[in-house]
Design a protein around this motif. Structure first.
Motif, PDB file in Angstrom:
ATOM      1  N   GLU A  90       0.855  -1.177   0.000  1.00 13.62           N
ATOM      2  CA  GLU A  90       0.000   0.000   0.000  1.00 13.62           C
ATOM      3  C   GLU A  90       0.896   1.232   0.000  1.00 13.62           C
ATOM      4  O   GLU A  90       1.415   1.630   1.040  1.00 13.62           O
ATOM      5  CB  GLU A  90      -0.908  -0.003   1.222  1.00 13.62           C
ATOM      6  CG  GLU A  90      -1.958   1.090   1.215  1.00 13.62           C
ATOM      7  CD  GLU A  90      -2.936   0.919   2.357  1.00 13.62           C
ATOM      8  OE1 GLU A  90      -3.968   0.259   2.153  1.00 13.62           O
ATOM      9  OE2 GLU A  90      -2.642   1.430   3.452  1.00 13.62           O
ATOM     10  N   PRO A  91       1.106   1.836  -1.171  1.00 12.19           N
ATOM     11  CA  PRO A  91       2.034   2.965  -1.234  1.00 12.19           C
ATOM     12  C   PRO A  91       1.457   4.220  -0.607  1.00 12.19           C
ATOM     13  O   PRO A  91       0.247   4.469  -0.653  1.00 12.19           O
ATOM     14  CB  PRO A  91       2.242   3.156  -2.741  1.00 12.19           C
ATOM     15  CG  PRO A  91       1.017   2.595  -3.371  1.00 12.19           C
ATOM     16  CD  PRO A  91       0.578   1.468  -2.493  1.00 12.19           C
ATOM     17  N   ALA A 152      -4.721  -1.922  -9.346  1.00 14.91           N
ATOM     18  CA  ALA A 152      -3.948  -0.791  -8.847  1.00 14.91           C
ATOM     19  C   ALA A 152      -4.077  -0.681  -7.333  1.00 14.91           C
ATOM     20  O   ALA A 152      -5.194  -0.683  -6.803  1.00 14.91           O
ATOM     21  CB  ALA A 152      -4.415   0.499  -9.504  1.00 14.91           C
ATOM     22  N   PRO A 153      -2.956  -0.594  -6.613  1.00 13.94           N
ATOM     23  CA  PRO A 153      -3.052  -0.422  -5.155  1.00 13.94           C
ATOM     24  C   PRO A 153      -3.518   0.982  -4.810  1.00 13.94           C
ATOM     25  O   PRO A 153      -3.295   1.931  -5.570  1.00 13.94           O
ATOM     26  CB  PRO A 153      -1.597  -0.638  -4.692  1.00 13.94           C
ATOM     27  CG  PRO A 153      -0.768  -0.221  -5.867  1.00 13.94           C
ATOM     28  CD  PRO A 153      -1.565  -0.605  -7.082  1.00 13.94           C
ATOM     29  N   PRO A 154      -4.182   1.139  -3.671  1.00 16.11           N
ATOM     30  CA  PRO A 154      -4.585   2.482  -3.252  1.00 16.11           C
ATOM     31  C   PRO A 154      -3.366   3.325  -2.909  1.00 16.11           C
ATOM     32  O   PRO A 154      -2.389   2.817  -2.346  1.00 16.11           O
ATOM     33  CB  PRO A 154      -5.454   2.227  -2.016  1.00 16.11           C
ATOM     34  CG  PRO A 154      -4.972   0.907  -1.492  1.00 16.11           C
ATOM     35  CD  PRO A 154      -4.565   0.111  -2.689  1.00 16.11           C
ATOM     36  N   VAL A 155      -3.400   4.586  -3.253  1.00 18.84           N
ATOM     37  CA  VAL A 155      -2.309   5.513  -2.951  1.00 18.84           C
ATOM     38  C   VAL A 155      -2.750   6.403  -1.793  1.00 18.84           C
ATOM     39  O   VAL A 155      -3.668   7.209  -1.923  1.00 18.84           O
ATOM     40  CB  VAL A 155      -1.945   6.374  -4.174  1.00 18.84           C
ATOM     41  CG1 VAL A 155      -0.877   7.408  -3.803  1.00 18.84           C
ATOM     42  CG2 VAL A 155      -1.450   5.488  -5.318  1.00 18.84           C
ATOM     43  N   ILE A 156      -2.096   6.213  -0.656  1.00 18.87           N
ATOM     44  CA  ILE A 156      -2.378   6.991   0.544  1.00 18.87           C
ATOM     45  C   ILE A 156      -1.475   8.224   0.549  1.00 18.87           C
ATOM     46  O   ILE A 156      -0.365   8.193   0.018  1.00 18.87           O
ATOM     47  CB  ILE A 156      -2.122   6.141   1.800  1.00 18.87           C
ATOM     48  CG1 ILE A 156      -2.850   4.797   1.715  1.00 18.87           C
ATOM     49  CG2 ILE A 156      -2.533   6.882   3.058  1.00 18.87           C
ATOM     50  CD1 ILE A 156      -4.341   4.902   1.584  1.00 18.87           C
ATOM     51  N   SER A 157      -1.921   9.295   1.153  1.00 20.41           N
ATOM     52  CA  SER A 157      -1.076  10.484   1.265  1.00 20.41           C
ATOM     53  C   SER A 157      -1.074  10.995   2.693  1.00 20.41           C
ATOM     54  O   SER A 157      -2.114  11.024   3.361  1.00 20.41           O
ATOM     55  CB  SER A 157      -1.555  11.599   0.334  1.00 20.41           C
ATOM     56  OG  SER A 157      -0.722  12.743   0.466  1.00 20.41           O
ATOM     57  N   ASP A 173      -6.315   8.080  -2.191  1.00 17.95           N
ATOM     58  CA  ASP A 173      -7.215   6.998  -1.800  1.00 17.95           C
ATOM     59  C   ASP A 173      -7.319   6.852  -0.287  1.00 17.95           C
ATOM     60  O   ASP A 173      -7.986   5.949   0.218  1.00 17.95           O
ATOM     61  CB  ASP A 173      -6.727   5.675  -2.397  1.00 17.95           C
ATOM     62  CG  ASP A 173      -6.741   5.705  -3.916  1.00 17.95           C
ATOM     63  OD1 ASP A 173      -7.796   6.007  -4.493  1.00 17.95           O
ATOM     64  OD2 ASP A 173      -5.683   5.443  -4.527  1.00 17.95           O
ATOM     65  N   GLY A 174      -6.646   7.737   0.431  1.00 17.96           N
ATOM     66  CA  GLY A 174      -6.682   7.689   1.882  1.00 17.96           C
ATOM     67  C   GLY A 174      -5.709   8.695   2.443  1.00 17.96           C
ATOM     68  O   GLY A 174      -4.882   9.267   1.722  1.00 17.96           O
ATOM     69  N   VAL A 175      -5.807   8.924   3.748  1.00 16.13           N
ATOM     70  CA  VAL A 175      -4.917   9.865   4.412  1.00 16.13           C
ATOM     71  C   VAL A 175      -4.176   9.149   5.528  1.00 16.13           C
ATOM     72  O   VAL A 175      -4.746   8.294   6.218  1.00 16.13           O
ATOM     73  CB  VAL A 175      -5.702  11.074   4.966  1.00 16.13           C
ATOM     74  CG1 VAL A 175      -6.699  10.660   6.050  1.00 16.13           C
ATOM     75  CG2 VAL A 175      -4.751  12.146   5.492  1.00 16.13           C
ATOM     76  N   ALA A 176      -2.883   9.479   5.693  1.00 20.33           N
ATOM     77  CA  ALA A 176      -2.058   8.922   6.762  1.00 20.33           C
ATOM     78  C   ALA A 176      -1.722  10.026   7.751  1.00 20.33           C
ATOM     79  O   ALA A 176      -1.199  11.080   7.363  1.00 20.33           O
ATOM     80  CB  ALA A 176      -0.782   8.317   6.192  1.00 20.33           C
ATOM     81  N   LEU A 177      -2.024   9.785   9.025  1.00 22.38           N
ATOM     82  CA  LEU A 177      -1.769  10.743  10.100  1.00 22.38           C
ATOM     83  C   LEU A 177      -0.728  10.151  11.039  1.00 22.38           C
ATOM     84  O   LEU A 177      -0.855   8.997  11.453  1.00 22.38           O
ATOM     85  CB  LEU A 177      -3.050  11.041  10.858  1.00 22.38           C
ATOM     86  CG  LEU A 177      -4.232  11.519  10.005  1.00 22.38           C
ATOM     87  CD1 LEU A 177      -5.515  11.519  10.830  1.00 22.38           C
ATOM     88  CD2 LEU A 177      -3.962  12.899   9.434  1.00 22.38           C
TER      89      LEU A 177
END
Length: 293
Positions: A90-91, A152-157, A173-177
């Protein structure tokens, strides 16, 4: 259902990575989150080694600083690992710590513009599209991957401030905290990113990922108090940011508070002072995870 993983900070040495990852895999943890901080371990190299050394563990790259990496190269590396280990990568990307980007001569005048262009191009390349774009920072001329992922894998930011949170709600595709957010910031971040997602008219999957510092065993409370100043966090409300205790029920209850505020994935962050990270991930997988299912 809440996904439980471990955030493996680059304060641990490369020599420790594989033993911790194998212990997490054997204990049934679902995810291992890697950080790419300057100037420590790289995310891609560590992810490849860990994926090859484990059988079921998913690796989240949280996160690759985009000023350091050409988007085509990042897409190639992700697609290669995804092709070798389908569904286990999951990048994650982010605009990077600006002082570090300045040190290496890669600081962008507009980090938000760069992140928008990069995330859009990366997701398109991983989806198998042929991309031509001429942006302020990202330029691609008729570029397509020869070996795009089957899925395609989800791209988290990563995101912290409201402007970045709104952008991520639009283009990722998502948020990283990270572990410095705490319960109050998680609540605000969830509201902000979800509103941006809704305003963009999106209906595709989107996830919220947070790292939560955890300590167990003798001296756990003291180690938490010693850790908080290292992240410039107040010491009078440790329960806002950290979870500690001796029993699986105590840890599960503390983590559940983050899940109740919208976190889909909780990556437990061992403190730098953790004396036995392998034992911690084993405890989390075998005793805590069943309580969160």
């Amino acid at each position: 259902m809440t996904t439980l993983g471990c955030a493996l900070l680059p304060t641990f040495s490369p020599q420790q990575y594989l033993s911790i990852a194998r212990a997490a895999d054997a204990a049934g943890l679902e995810e291992l989150c890697l950080w790419e901080d300057c100037f420590k371990e790289t995310g891609i190299a560590a992810a490849g080694a860990i994926l090859a050394s484990t059988s079921g563990l998913r690796v989240q790259l949280g996160v690759l600083p985009v000023p350091l990496r050409n988007v085509a190269l990042t897409a190639m590396e992700i697609a290669t690992l995804e092709g070798m280990f389908p569904g286990r990568l999951e990048p994650g990307i982010g605009h990077g710590v600006q002082s570090w980007m300045e040190q290496v001569g890669a600081r962008a005048a507009s980090p938000l513009t760069l992140l928008r262009e990069y995330a859009t191009a990366l997701r398109a390349l991983l989806a198998g599209e042929r991309v031509t774009v001429s942006g302020r920072y990202v330029s691609l001329a008729d570029v397509a991957l020869d070996w795009p992922p089957t899925t395609a894998p989800p791209v988290i930011s990563a995101a912290t401030g409201p402007k970045t949170l709104r952008l991520v709600g639009e283009v990722a595709d998502g948020v990283a905290l990270d572990g410095g957010n705490g319960l109050t910031k998680l609540r605000a971040a969830t509201d902000t990113v979800r509103k941006a997602y809704d305003d963009a008219g999106r209906t595709d999957p989107f996830k919220i990922v947070i790292s939560v510092p955890v300590a167990t065993g003798p001296g756990a409370a003291e180690r938490v108090q010693a850790w908080l100043p290292s992240w410039d966090l107040p010491t009078d409300t440790p329960e806002e940011y950290c979870v500690w205790g001796d029993s699986a029920d105590e840890i599960a209850d503390g983590l559940r508070a983050f899940a109740d505020l919208g976190a889909d994935t909780i990556n437990v962050q061992p403190l730098e002072s953790e004396p036995d990270p392998e034992a911690l991930v084993t405890f989390l997988g075998q005793e805590v995870r069943p309580l969160l299912l």
